[in-house]
Design an enzyme around this catalytic site. Structure first.
Site, PDB file in Angstrom:
ATOM      1  N   TRP A 218      -6.504  -1.244  11.746  1.00  0.00           N
ATOM      2  CA  TRP A 218      -5.259  -1.356  10.987  1.00  0.00           C
ATOM      3  C   TRP A 218      -4.164  -0.567  11.727  1.00  0.00           C
ATOM      4  CZ3 TRP A 218      -2.277   2.520   8.713  1.00  0.00           C
ATOM      5  CH2 TRP A 218      -1.172   2.045   7.990  1.00  0.00           C
ATOM      6  N   ASP A 389       8.999  -8.305  -1.251  1.00  0.00           N
ATOM      7  CA  ASP A 389       7.591  -7.972  -1.012  1.00  0.00           C
ATOM      8  C   ASP A 389       6.924  -7.509  -2.308  1.00  0.00           C
ATOM      9  OD1 ASP A 389       5.214  -6.553   0.454  1.00  0.00           O
ATOM     10  OD2 ASP A 389       6.294  -7.579   2.069  1.00  0.00           O
ATOM     11  N   ASP A 390       5.871  -6.770  -2.178  1.00  0.00           N
ATOM     12  CA  ASP A 390       5.014  -6.298  -3.272  1.00  0.00           C
ATOM     13  C   ASP A 390       5.827  -5.595  -4.368  1.00  0.00           C
ATOM     14  OD1 ASP A 390       2.801  -5.496  -4.665  1.00  0.00           O
ATOM     15  OD2 ASP A 390       1.847  -4.468  -2.994  1.00  0.00           O
ATOM     16  N   ARG A 466      -8.229   0.229  -1.625  1.00  0.00           N
ATOM     17  CA  ARG A 466      -6.859   0.178  -2.146  1.00  0.00           C
ATOM     18  C   ARG A 466      -6.883  -0.160  -3.646  1.00  0.00           C
ATOM     19  NH1 ARG A 466      -1.372  -3.298  -0.891  1.00  0.00           N
ATOM     20  NH2 ARG A 466      -0.072  -1.547  -0.325  1.00  0.00           N
ATOM     21  N   ASP A 501      -0.720 -12.148   1.354  1.00  0.00           N
ATOM     22  CA  ASP A 501      -1.351 -10.914   1.843  1.00  0.00           C
ATOM     23  C   ASP A 501      -2.821 -10.861   1.432  1.00  0.00           C
ATOM     24  OD1 ASP A 501      -1.465  -8.423   3.067  1.00  0.00           O
ATOM     25  OD2 ASP A 501       0.238  -7.595   1.961  1.00  0.00           O
ATOM     26  N   ASN A 503      -5.491  -7.468   1.330  1.00  0.00           N
ATOM     27  CA  ASN A 503      -5.481  -6.071   1.759  1.00  0.00           C
ATOM     28  C   ASN A 503      -6.795  -5.319   1.720  1.00  0.00           C
ATOM     29  OD1 ASN A 503      -2.801  -5.240   2.695  1.00  0.00           O
ATOM     30  ND2 ASN A 503      -2.152  -6.112   0.741  1.00  0.00           N
ATOM     31  N   ASP A 571       0.998  -3.838  10.549  1.00  0.00           N
ATOM     32  CA  ASP A 571       1.862  -2.979   9.724  1.00  0.00           C
ATOM     33  C   ASP A 571       2.544  -1.923  10.577  1.00  0.00           C
ATOM     34  OD1 ASP A 571       1.502  -4.237   7.356  1.00  0.00           O
ATOM     35  OD2 ASP A 571       0.001  -2.865   6.564  1.00  0.00           O
TER      36      ASP A 571
HETATM   37  C1  DGJ Z   1       0.381  -4.964   3.517  1.00  0.00           C
HETATM   38  C2  DGJ Z   1       1.384  -5.719   4.323  1.00  0.00           C
HETATM   39  O1  DGJ Z   1       0.971  -5.790   5.654  1.00  0.00           O
HETATM   40  C3  DGJ Z   1       2.740  -5.060   4.178  1.00  0.00           C
HETATM   41  O2  DGJ Z   1       3.676  -5.697   4.987  1.00  0.00           O
HETATM   42  C4  DGJ Z   1       3.140  -5.107   2.727  1.00  0.00           C
HETATM   43  O3  DGJ Z   1       3.327  -6.447   2.334  1.00  0.00           O
HETATM   44  C5  DGJ Z   1       2.080  -4.440   1.866  1.00  0.00           C
HETATM   45  N1  DGJ Z   1       0.776  -4.974   2.111  1.00  0.00           N
HETATM   46  C6  DGJ Z   1       2.397  -4.600   0.407  1.00  0.00           C
HETATM   47  O4  DGJ Z   1       1.421  -4.104  -0.414  1.00  0.00           O
END
Ligand code: DGJ
Length: 761
Positions: A218, A389-390, A466, A501, A503, A571
Site C-alpha cells: 500500500w 469521495d468517501d 479498516r 473502491d 479497501n 494512495d
Molecule cells: C482509499 C482510496 O484509495 C482513497 O483515494 C480514498 O478514496 C479512500 N479510500 C476513501 O476511504
C-alpha cells in the site's frame, strides 16, 4: 474485436469445418503454401494455419509468430514464439524431449501447451484434478480442433477419462498479442474437483533471461523488480481474493543484453481480479516456462457431470525492441482492445476528463456547502469532472460506520445529492461519486439485517480490517443487492462517474450456503459476479464511467480494465515517489488509465515540500487530476494550476494515448528522469524532464528523442521550463533524435520539472 470473438466461437465452427477440409485437400494435392491463410483482413491480417501433415498450428500477428503442434505421443507441444517468420516457412512435427535420465521423464521436460498433472510431471501443471474414485492422474492428448478467422480452438482429452479441455487462442493482428484461455469440461458420470487450472503456459528455450515483474505494498505500488531467471521457480501471486498491491499479474522476460530499446522481450498479463498466480520456472534442462491462472492455493472447483470451468484470459506478446517496445504494444492493445469503448466499438476511449477529487481535502468531512465551495474553485481551474469521495452516505463520520448503507446522509446533504450535482453541472463540470459496494461495516444497518452476508466461517472470528468486512459477492442475493443499489443510485442521480473502491483483502473466505466440498468456488464466483455486475451496469448506464481503486493500486489488471475506464494507481500522491511509481506502472499499463492527482505540499507521507509546478508536471505524465485542498489555494497557485491544466488539455491525447518512451528512468536513485510520448501519427510529441537532486553541479543529460519522423520539421515550445539558449525553435525529427534536446543550464537543484511540446510543421 478481440472481445467479441469468444462469444462468436460457435458460429465459426461450421465455417471452420469447411476450411479444415480445404486444408487437408491442399495438403493432399501438395499445392500452395504449407500454411494456408484462413482469413484475410486488409492491413496486417493475423494468419491462422494448420498443417495436417506435420500437425503444426501457427498464428501470425504483426511482427510475431507462434507455433505449436501435436507430437507423436499426442501431446500438444509448443514449438516457437518470437519474431515473425516467412509465410512459406514450415516446421517439422513437434518432437518430445528425449529422456535425459531416468529421473527426467520426457513428459515433464517437453514444453507442453497445457500439461495435466499425471504421468510423472514435475513442472508446474496447467491442470490438476481429483476424480470421484480418488484417481488424480490426468494426461491430456490432442483430440480435435477448429480454426477461426483470428484464432484456433484445440480440444484435448484425458487419455482415458472424459475430461475435455478446449484451449482458445486468438491473435490480435496489430500487436501480435495472443489471448489464451481454457475451458475445462467434465463429461464423466461423477463429479471431478479441479484443484489447479491455468489459463495458459508459455515456453522459452534455454538461454540467459531476466525476469521483470511489479511488486509493492500500500502506498508503494509499481516497483519494477528485475532478476536473472535461475533454476527453480519464482512465484508471483495474490492469495488475497483480489489482485493485490504486493504483486501485479504481469511479467516480461528479456533475453541476454536486452534493454529499454533493444532486444527480445516476451511479456504477458493475466486478466483476472481474483486470487491469481504466475509461476516462472527454469527446469533442470534450462528451459523456461511461465504458467498462470487461478491461484491454486486453497482452490477447489467441483465440476458436476456436464459442467465447465472457464479460466481467465492470459495475454502474451513479443517485442524485438526492448521493454519499451513491449510496453508500447501493450498500451496500444489495452486502448484498442481491452478498455471499455463507451462511445462506439470503433472509437478509441476518450482521454480522461481532468478531475477534482475531495478526499485529501476533506476526508470524511464532506457536506453540501463545503463541496459546493470546492466545486467553484475546481471549475475556475478548468477542471472537467468533480468527484465527491468517501463520507456522503449512511452514518459515515469516519471509517468505523456506514459501509453498506448507500443512502445519502441527511445531516450532510439535507436535500439529497441533487443540489450539489446541479451546482457542479452549472459550473460546466460533470459529477462523480465514490462507492465501496463490496464492503460492509459491522456498524451499519445492512450488517445488522444480514450478518450472514459476509465471507466467514461460522463460529470463527470475523477479522476486520479498516473496521470492515467483505460481503460474499459470490452469493446471488448479495450480487443482486449490490447491483440493485448501484442501479438505483445511478438512475436517481445524474452521475457520470463512479470511483469504485475496495479497501481490504479477504480473511475467513467461507461460503456456508454451499456443501463443504464446494465452498472454495468462492474464489471464482466472487470475481465473476463482480464482472457481471459491472457488465450489467454498463448495459443499463452505458455512459457512466468507472475507476477501479483498491486503497490505491490494489485492483489493476486486464480483467477489471474491461469495465473500468481508469484506475487509481496509489494512495501515495507524493510527486517525487509518483515518478518511480508511474515509471513502473507504464511497463504494464497505459498512461490513459493512470490517474495522477496534484495534492498539497508538504506531502502527508514523506513530509516533502515541492513547488506546485513540479507537482503539476509529475501528474501531467498521466491522466491529470487535482486532489489538493484548493479551498486554501492563493491566487498565484490558482493561476499556475489553471495555466498548466489548459496546456495539458491541448496535448493530453498525445500524453495518454501516444507511444511512450522512457528516456531516463527515475529508478535506482537516478538524479534525473525523462519521458517522451509521440502521437500515433507522429504529428506531436511531449517531453517531461525531472531533476531529483543534482550533485556536483551535473547538468541534465541531452535528451535524444525517439519515435519522430526524421524527415519532418518539428517546432519546439516550452510548456514549463526552458531549453538551453540557442536551441533551434524548428528542426527536423532527425535533429531532435540525433542531436537531441538540451535543458537550460539552470535546470539543477532539487525537485525541478520541465515540459516541452514538439509540433510537426
Ligand atoms: C482509499 C482510496 O484509495 C482513497 O483515494 C480514498 O478514496 C479512500 N479510500 C476513501 O476511504
Amino acid at each position: 474485436m478481440m472481445r467479441a470473438n469468444r462469444k462468436n466461437q460457435k458460429e465459426y465452427t461450421s465455417k471452420m469445418l469447411i476450411s479444415r477440409v480445404a486444408l487437408r485437400l491442399a495438403a493432399a494435392l501438395m499445392i500452395g503454401p504449407l500454411f494456408m491463410i484462413t482469413s484475410s483482413l486488409p492491413a496486417q491480417p493475423p494468419t491462422v494455419g494448420f498443417d495436417p501433415a506435420s500437425k503444426v498450428f501457427r498464428l501470425d500477428g504483426d511482427g510475431v509468430s507462434y507455433a505449436f503442434g501435436v507430437n507423436p505421443r499426442g501431446e500438444l507441444q509448443q514449438i516457437y514464439w518470437g519474431g515473425r517468420l516467412g509465410a512459406a516457412d514450415s516446421f517439422p512435427q513437434a518432437q518430445p524431449m528425449p529422456e535425459w535420465a531416468s529421473f527426467d521423464a520426457s513428459y515433464s521436460t517437453t514444453p507442453q501447451e497445457y500439461a495435466g498433472w499425471g504421468g510423472g510431471l514435475f513442472v508446474e501443471p496447467a491442470l490438476k484434478v481429483t476424480f470421484a474414485d480418488g484417481n488424480r492422474d490426468l494426461v491430456l492428448h490432442y483430440e480435435s480442433h477448429t480454426t477461426r478467422a483470428d484464432g484456433i480452438d484445440v480440444v484435448l482429452k484425458d487419455i482415458e477419462r472424459k475430461i475435455y479441455v478446449t484451449l482458445h487462442y486468438t491473435m490480435e493482428p496489430q500487436s501480435g498479442i495472443l489471448a489464451r484461455s481454457a475451458t475445462i469440461e467434465n463429461r464423466e458420470a461423477q463429479p471431478v474437483t479441479v484443484e489447479q487450472a491455468a489459463a495458459a503456459a508459455w515456453a522459452l528455450p534455454p538461454a540467459h533471461y531476466m525476469l521483470n515483474y511489479l511488486t509493492g505494498r500500500w502506498a508503494g505500488e509499481w516497483t519494477l523488480t528485475q532478476e536473472t531467471i535461475a533454476p527453480g521457480a519464482r512465484v508471483i501471486e495474490s492469495r488475497r481474493g483480489t489482485t493485490g498491491h504486493q504483486a501485479n499479474p504481469w511479467f516480461a522476460i528479456q533475453a541476454g543484453n536486452t534493454d529499454e530499446n533493444h532486444g527480445d522481450v516476451w511479456f504477458g498479463a493475466l486478466a483476472w481480479s481474483g486470487s491469481w498466480r504466475i509461476t516462472v520456472e527454469q527446469d533442470q534442462l534450462d528451459a523456461v516456462r511461465v504458467t498462470g491462472g487461478f491461484n491454486p492455493f486453497d482452490f477447489g472447483y467441483v465440476l458436476h457431470p456436464g459442467e465447465r470451468l472457464e479460466t481467465p484470459m492470459f495475454y502474451g506478446g513479443y517485442a524485438s525492441n526492448g521493454l519499451g517496445g513491449a510496453s508500447r504494444k501493450l498500451h496500444r492493445f489495452e486502448i484498442d482492445h481491452i478498455l471499455p469503448h463507451r462511445v462506439s466499438a470503433d472509437t478509441a476511449p476518450k482521454p480522461r476528463p481532468v478531475i477534482y477529487n475531495s478526499w485529501e481535502a476533506t476526508e470524511f468531512r464532506v457536506d453540501e456547502p463545503g463541496q459546493m465551495a470546492l466545486a467553484e474553485k475546481a471549475a475556475a481551474l478548468g477542471v472537467d469532472r468533480f468527484v465527491m469521495d468517501d463520507g456522503w452516505f449512511g452514518q459515515r463520520k469516519d471509517d468505523h460506520a456506514g459501509l453498506g448503507d448507500w443512502y445519502v446522509n441527511q445531516q450532510k446533504f439535507p436535500h439529497g445529492l441533487k443540489p450539489l450535482i446541479d451546482k457542479v453541472h452549472s459550473l460546466g463540470m460533470d459529477f462523480g461519486l465514490w462507492v465501496e459496494p463490496e464492503m460492509v461495516n459491522p456498524d451499519s444497518d445492512l450488517y445488522r439485517k444480514h450478518p450472514d452476508w459476509v465471507l466467514n466461517f461460522p463460529g470463527r472470528p470475523r477479522s476486520e480490517q479498516r473496521n470492515q468486512l467483505v460481503l460474499n459477492l459470490a452469493r446471488s442475493d448479495v450480487r443482486d443487492y449490490v447491483l440493485g443499489l448501484l442501479d438505483k443510485l445511478l438512475t436517481e442521480n445524474d452521475i457520470a462517474f463512479l470511483k469504485w473502491d475496495y479497501n481490504r483483502n479477504w480473511s475467513e473466505p467461507g461460503w456456508d450456503q454451499l456443501p463443504p466440498a464446494e465452498q472454495k468456488k468462492v474464489y471464482v464466483e466472487f470475481t465473476r459476479n463482480l464482472y457481471s455486475i459491472l457488465a450489467e451496469l454498463g448495459r443499463k448506464h452505458p455512459k457512466v464511467e468507472l475507476e477501479s481503486c483498491s486503497g490505491g493500486g490494489g485492483r489493476v489488471d486486464l480483467g477489471i480494465l474491461r469495465y473500468a475506464d481508469e484506475v487509481w494507481p496509489s494512495d501515495n500522491t507524493d510527486p517525487f515517489d509518483r515518478l518511480t511509481q508511474q515509471d513502473g506502472f507504464t511497463y504494464a499499463y497505459t498512461p490513459q488509465v493512470m490517474m495522477a492527482w496534484v495534492t498539497d505540499s508538504p506531502h502527508w507521507l514523506n513530509k516533502r515540500s515541492t513547488t506546485l509546478s513540479y507537482r503539476m508536471l509529475s501528474s501531467m505524465q498521466g491522466s491529470l487530476g487535482i486532489g489538493a485542498n484548493i479551498a486554501k489555494w492563493n491566487g498565484e497557485e490558482m493561476a499556475t494550476a489553471k495555466r498548466l491544466i489548459a496546456a495539458y488539455h491541448q496535448v493530453q491525447p498525445t500524453i495518454v494515448q501516444g507511444e511512450l518512451y522512457r528516456l531516463i528512468s527515475p529508478r535506482n536513485g537516478s538524479e534525473f528522469s525523462a519521458t517522451q510520448t509521440v502521437s500515433r501519427d507522429k504529428s506531436q510529441s511531449v517531453v517531461f524532464a525531472f531533476v531529483h537532486s543534482t550533485q556536483e553541479g551535473r547538468l541534465f543529460p541531452i535528451l535524444r528523442l525517439k519515435g519522430l519522423d526524421p524527415a519532418q520539421e518539428y517546432s519546439l515550445s516550452p510548456i514549463e521550463g526552458k531549453a538551453r539558449a540557442g536551441t533551434p525553435q524548428v528542426a527536423s525529427g532527425a535533429w531532435w533524435m540525433n542531436h537531441g534536446l538540451e535543458m537550460n543550464e539552470g535546470f539543477r537543484g532539487d525537485f525541478q520539472g520541465a515540459a516541452f511540446r514538439l509540433d510537426r510543421k
